[in-house]
Scaffold this motif. Structure first.
Motif, PDB file in Angstrom:
ATOM      1  N   TRP A  13     -10.685  78.278  23.887  1.00  0.00           N
ATOM      2  CA  TRP A  13      -9.272  78.558  23.681  1.00  0.00           C
ATOM      3  C   TRP A  13      -8.472  77.756  24.686  1.00  0.00           C
ATOM      4  CZ3 TRP A  13      -7.611  81.665  19.750  1.00  0.00           C
ATOM      5  CH2 TRP A  13      -8.585  82.433  19.113  1.00  0.00           C
ATOM      6  N   VAL A  14      -7.337  77.235  24.263  1.00  0.00           N
ATOM      7  CA  VAL A  14      -6.453  76.467  25.125  1.00  0.00           C
ATOM      8  C   VAL A  14      -5.324  77.389  25.554  1.00  0.00           C
ATOM      9  CG1 VAL A  14      -4.926  74.461  25.265  1.00  0.00           C
ATOM     10  CG2 VAL A  14      -6.994  74.358  23.860  1.00  0.00           C
ATOM     11  N   ASN A  16      -1.806  77.805  28.117  1.00  0.00           N
ATOM     12  CA  ASN A  16      -0.754  76.990  28.699  1.00  0.00           C
ATOM     13  C   ASN A  16      -0.147  77.758  29.866  1.00  0.00           C
ATOM     14  OD1 ASN A  16       1.496  75.482  29.332  1.00  0.00           O
ATOM     15  ND2 ASN A  16       2.169  75.210  27.216  1.00  0.00           N
ATOM     16  N   ARG A  23      -2.245  81.489  23.738  1.00  0.00           N
ATOM     17  CA  ARG A  23      -3.491  80.727  23.654  1.00  0.00           C
ATOM     18  C   ARG A  23      -3.650  80.207  22.234  1.00  0.00           C
ATOM     19  NH1 ARG A  23      -8.679  84.772  23.597  1.00  0.00           N
ATOM     20  NH2 ARG A  23      -8.207  85.724  21.607  1.00  0.00           N
ATOM     21  N   ARG A  24      -4.357  79.078  22.147  1.00  0.00           N
ATOM     22  CA  ARG A  24      -4.615  78.447  20.856  1.00  0.00           C
ATOM     23  C   ARG A  24      -6.087  78.127  20.760  1.00  0.00           C
ATOM     24  NH1 ARG A  24      -1.337  73.235  21.353  1.00  0.00           N
ATOM     25  NH2 ARG A  24      -1.921  73.539  23.493  1.00  0.00           N
ATOM     26  N   LYS A  25      -6.639  78.310  19.596  1.00  0.00           N
ATOM     27  CA  LYS A  25      -8.026  77.945  19.349  1.00  0.00           C
ATOM     28  C   LYS A  25      -8.121  76.420  19.378  1.00  0.00           C
ATOM     29  CE  LYS A  25     -11.611  79.521  16.307  1.00  0.00           C
ATOM     30  NZ  LYS A  25     -11.870  80.188  15.023  1.00  0.00           N
ATOM     31  N   LEU A  26      -9.103  75.913  20.088  1.00  0.00           N
ATOM     32  CA  LEU A  26      -9.276  74.470  20.195  1.00  0.00           C
ATOM     33  C   LEU A  26      -9.730  73.918  18.850  1.00  0.00           C
ATOM     34  CD1 LEU A  26      -9.262  71.983  22.008  1.00  0.00           C
ATOM     35  CD2 LEU A  26     -11.627  72.481  22.585  1.00  0.00           C
ATOM     36  N   SER A  27      -8.997  72.947  18.340  1.00  0.00           N
ATOM     37  CA  SER A  27      -9.347  72.302  17.073  1.00  0.00           C
ATOM     38  C   SER A  27      -8.832  70.872  17.115  1.00  0.00           C
ATOM     39  CB  SER A  27      -8.715  73.045  15.893  1.00  0.00           C
ATOM     40  OG  SER A  27      -7.318  72.818  15.862  1.00  0.00           O
ATOM     41  N   ARG A  29      -6.440  69.767  15.614  1.00  0.00           N
ATOM     42  CA  ARG A  29      -4.980  69.760  15.472  1.00  0.00           C
ATOM     43  C   ARG A  29      -4.283  70.469  16.624  1.00  0.00           C
ATOM     44  NH1 ARG A  29      -4.042  72.011   9.612  1.00  0.00           N
ATOM     45  NH2 ARG A  29      -4.854  73.797  10.737  1.00  0.00           N
ATOM     46  N   THR A  30      -4.947  70.622  17.740  1.00  0.00           N
ATOM     47  CA  THR A  30      -4.359  71.335  18.873  1.00  0.00           C
ATOM     48  C   THR A  30      -3.255  70.520  19.534  1.00  0.00           C
ATOM     49  OG1 THR A  30      -6.492  72.407  19.215  1.00  0.00           O
ATOM     50  CG2 THR A  30      -4.920  72.609  20.989  1.00  0.00           C
ATOM     51  N   LEU A  32      -3.458  67.803  21.832  1.00  0.00           N
ATOM     52  CA  LEU A  32      -3.655  67.516  23.252  1.00  0.00           C
ATOM     53  C   LEU A  32      -3.785  66.014  23.470  1.00  0.00           C
ATOM     54  CD1 LEU A  32      -6.350  70.233  23.945  1.00  0.00           C
ATOM     55  CD2 LEU A  32      -3.925  70.365  24.490  1.00  0.00           C
ATOM     56  N   GLN A  37      -8.021  66.508  26.334  1.00  0.00           N
ATOM     57  CA  GLN A  37      -9.220  66.743  25.526  1.00  0.00           C
ATOM     58  C   GLN A  37     -10.477  66.541  26.360  1.00  0.00           C
ATOM     59  OE1 GLN A  37      -9.174  64.431  21.892  1.00  0.00           O
ATOM     60  NE2 GLN A  37      -6.998  64.816  21.623  1.00  0.00           N
TER      61      GLN A  37
END
Length: 143
Positions: A13-14, A16, A23-27, A29-30, A32, A37
């Motif tokens: 998870w990313v 900030n 938080r955002r799931k790393l994919s 389309r994140t 970064l 990355q």
């Protein structure tokens, strides 16, 4: 090579710092940067290696917790190099880093052995310089 797929599944998870709690799931389309990355890939690698070695600790305490990084921290900004070095120390990982520009003498890393390889294109062989780092000062050990 450590093939984590046989023994563990995880989801990075990313987060900030500017937006606490988000938080955002790393994919793919994140959104970064290439450096971000790479830092995330190092963090996942370090965590997986530390978890693997910790799982071996009861049955094989003598096994080195060794991670090898060729061209370490390429395309990662210099202030982040020290933070990644500190994470390696915090996870109790032994490490070998190769780099043409990275020395590794970061204040957050309490000790290192540093070998600088020198090559003259007109002479056969490679010369090495051996340094130690004690968290404050780099010292030449031998030529």
């Amino acid at each position: 090579a450590l093939d984590y797929r046989d023994w563990f599944t995880f989801t990075p998870w990313v987060v900030n710092d500017a937006a606490p709690g988000s938080r955002r799931k790393l994919s793919g389309r994140t959104g970064l940067s290439q450096g971000e990355q790479r830092v995330l890939s190092y963090l996942v690698l370090f965590a997986a290696a530390a978890a693997h070695f910790t799982s071996l600790a009861d049955t094989a305490p003598q096994v080195p917790r060794l991670i090898l990084l060729d061209d370490a921290f390429a395309k990662v900004d210099e202030p982040t190099h020290a933070r990644l070095g500190r994470i390696l120390v915090d996870l109790d990982l032994d490490f070998v880093l190769t780099s043409e520009r990275l020395i590794g003498n970061w204040p957050d890393v309490p000790s290192l052995h540093i070998y600088e390889c020198l090559r003259d294109p007109h002479v056969r062989g490679v010369a090495t310089l051996h340094y130690t780092w004690n968290g404050r000062q780099r010292r030449l050990v031998s030529v």
